[in-house]
Design a protein around this motif. Structure first.
Motif, PDB file in Angstrom:
ATOM      1  N   ILE A 237       0.950  -1.170  -0.083  1.00 50.45           N
ATOM      2  CA  ILE A 237       0.026  -0.094   0.039  1.00 50.45           C
ATOM      3  C   ILE A 237       0.945   1.278  -0.015  1.00 50.45           C
ATOM      4  CG2 ILE A 237      -1.782   1.411   1.276  1.00 50.45           C
ATOM      5  CD1 ILE A 237      -2.557  -1.458   2.130  1.00 50.45           C
ATOM      6  N   ILE A 238       0.803   1.932  -1.113  1.00 47.94           N
ATOM      7  CA  ILE A 238       1.505   3.236  -1.113  1.00 47.94           C
ATOM      8  C   ILE A 238       0.840   4.351  -1.308  1.00 47.94           C
ATOM      9  CG2 ILE A 238       3.638   1.799  -2.031  1.00 47.94           C
ATOM     10  CD1 ILE A 238       2.986   2.833  -4.907  1.00 47.94           C
ATOM     11  N   THR A 239       1.389   5.742  -1.113  1.00 45.29           N
ATOM     12  CA  THR A 239       0.705   6.810  -1.542  1.00 45.29           C
ATOM     13  C   THR A 239       0.618   6.973  -2.970  1.00 45.29           C
ATOM     14  OG1 THR A 239       2.874   8.205  -1.088  1.00 45.29           O
ATOM     15  CG2 THR A 239       1.492   7.973   0.703  1.00 45.29           C
ATOM     16  N   MET A 240      -0.236   7.743  -3.509  1.00 46.47           N
ATOM     17  CA  MET A 240      -0.120   7.911  -5.043  1.00 46.47           C
ATOM     18  C   MET A 240       0.358   9.294  -5.435  1.00 46.47           C
ATOM     19  SD  MET A 240      -1.353   5.207  -5.959  1.00 46.47           S
ATOM     20  CE  MET A 240      -1.750   5.649  -7.732  1.00 46.47           C
ATOM     21  N   GLU A 241       1.096   9.934  -4.455  1.00 47.64           N
ATOM     22  CA  GLU A 241       1.784  11.266  -4.735  1.00 47.64           C
ATOM     23  C   GLU A 241       2.502  10.922  -6.044  1.00 47.64           C
ATOM     24  OE1 GLU A 241       4.952  11.650  -1.667  1.00 47.64           O
ATOM     25  OE2 GLU A 241       3.349  10.024  -1.835  1.00 47.64           O
ATOM     26  N   TYR A 242       2.793  11.995  -7.129  1.00 46.70           N
ATOM     27  CA  TYR A 242       3.898  11.809  -7.955  1.00 46.70           C
ATOM     28  C   TYR A 242       5.077  12.576  -7.544  1.00 46.70           C
ATOM     29  CZ  TYR A 242       6.227  12.019 -12.398  1.00 46.70           C
ATOM     30  OH  TYR A 242       6.981  11.851 -13.390  1.00 46.70           O
ATOM     31  N   LEU A 243       6.245  11.883  -7.611  1.00 49.14           N
ATOM     32  CA  LEU A 243       7.555  12.613  -7.174  1.00 49.14           C
ATOM     33  C   LEU A 243       8.389  12.656  -8.395  1.00 49.14           C
ATOM     34  CD1 LEU A 243       9.301  13.953  -5.052  1.00 49.14           C
ATOM     35  CD2 LEU A 243      10.023  11.583  -4.216  1.00 49.14           C
ATOM     36  N   ALA A 244       8.598  13.560  -9.000  1.00 47.94           N
ATOM     37  CA  ALA A 244       9.610  13.609  -9.935  1.00 47.94           C
ATOM     38  C   ALA A 244      11.029  13.083  -9.586  1.00 47.94           C
ATOM     39  CB  ALA A 244       9.694  15.110 -10.576  1.00 47.94           C
ATOM     40  N   GLY A 245      11.469  12.368 -10.523  1.00 46.81           N
ATOM     41  CA  GLY A 245      12.923  11.763 -10.331  1.00 46.81           C
ATOM     42  C   GLY A 245      12.982  10.481  -9.382  1.00 46.81           C
ATOM     43  N   ARG A 246      11.744  10.135  -9.211  1.00 48.01           N
ATOM     44  CA  ARG A 246      11.668   8.846  -8.265  1.00 48.01           C
ATOM     45  C   ARG A 246      11.462   7.725  -9.350  1.00 48.01           C
ATOM     46  NH1 ARG A 246       7.699   8.707  -3.576  1.00 48.01           N
ATOM     47  NH2 ARG A 246       6.143   8.857  -5.171  1.00 48.01           N
ATOM     48  N   LEU A 247      12.089   6.473  -8.931  1.00 51.87           N
ATOM     49  CA  LEU A 247      11.723   5.285  -9.705  1.00 51.87           C
ATOM     50  C   LEU A 247      11.294   4.318  -8.869  1.00 51.87           C
ATOM     51  CD1 LEU A 247      11.910   4.055 -12.814  1.00 51.87           C
ATOM     52  CD2 LEU A 247      14.146   3.219 -12.115  1.00 51.87           C
ATOM     53  N   ASN A 248      10.100   3.570  -8.946  1.00 52.29           N
ATOM     54  CA  ASN A 248       9.723   2.673  -8.099  1.00 52.29           C
ATOM     55  C   ASN A 248       9.875   1.142  -8.740  1.00 52.29           C
ATOM     56  OD1 ASN A 248       8.115   4.377  -6.256  1.00 52.29           O
ATOM     57  ND2 ASN A 248       7.442   4.992  -8.290  1.00 52.29           N
ATOM     58  N   PHE A 249      10.417   0.376  -8.029  1.00 48.96           N
ATOM     59  CA  PHE A 249      10.609  -1.168  -8.204  1.00 48.96           C
ATOM     60  C   PHE A 249       9.776  -2.148  -7.304  1.00 48.96           C
ATOM     61  CE2 PHE A 249      15.577  -0.354  -8.767  1.00 48.96           C
ATOM     62  CZ  PHE A 249      15.335   0.151 -10.196  1.00 48.96           C
ATOM     63  N   GLU A 250       8.797  -2.844  -7.914  1.00 44.91           N
ATOM     64  CA  GLU A 250       8.123  -4.018  -7.204  1.00 44.91           C
ATOM     65  C   GLU A 250       9.159  -5.023  -7.197  1.00 44.91           C
ATOM     66  OE1 GLU A 250       4.750  -6.596  -8.523  1.00 44.91           O
ATOM     67  OE2 GLU A 250       3.698  -4.837  -7.564  1.00 44.91           O
ATOM     68  N   VAL A 251       9.456  -5.508  -6.226  1.00 44.45           N
ATOM     69  CA  VAL A 251      10.817  -6.436  -6.077  1.00 44.45           C
ATOM     70  C   VAL A 251       9.851  -7.692  -5.251  1.00 44.45           C
ATOM     71  CG1 VAL A 251      12.981  -7.115  -4.887  1.00 44.45           C
ATOM     72  CG2 VAL A 251      12.326  -4.770  -5.741  1.00 44.45           C
TER      73      VAL A 251
END
Length: 71
Positions: A46-60
Motif C-alpha cells: 500500500i503506497i501513496t499515490m503522490e507523484y514525485l519527479a525523479g523517483r523510480l519505483n521497483f516492485e521486488v
C-alpha cells in the motif's frame, strides 16, 4: 535569443529495462542513470499515490525487479 533548455523531471530511461534485474543491481544502475530516488516495494504494498519527479519505483519479489514505474 535562444530558448533556455529545460531539465527533464526524470531521466530519459525506460522503466521496463529494469524488469528481471537483481534489485540491488537495478538500484545502483538507476542512480547511475540519474534517478534521485529509488524505491523498492514488495508486491501488493500500500503506497501513496503522490507523484514525485525523479523517483523510480521497483516492485521486488525474491530479490528481482518484477515491475517498474516512475513517479
Amino acid at each position: 535569443m535562444a530558448p533556455v533548455p529545460s531539465h527533464s523531471a526524470h531521466p530519459d530511461d525506460a522503466p521496463e529495462s529494469y524488469v528481471g534485474l537483481d534489485a540491488e543491481d537495478a538500484g545502483r544502475l538507476a542512480r547511475s542513470r540519474g534517478w534521485t530516488t529509488v524505491r523498492s516495494l514488495p508486491p501488493g504494498s500500500i503506497i501513496t499515490m503522490e507523484y514525485l519527479a525523479g523517483r523510480l519505483n521497483f516492485e521486488v519479489e525474491n530479490g528481482r525487479v518484477r515491475r517498474c514505474w516512475h513517479g
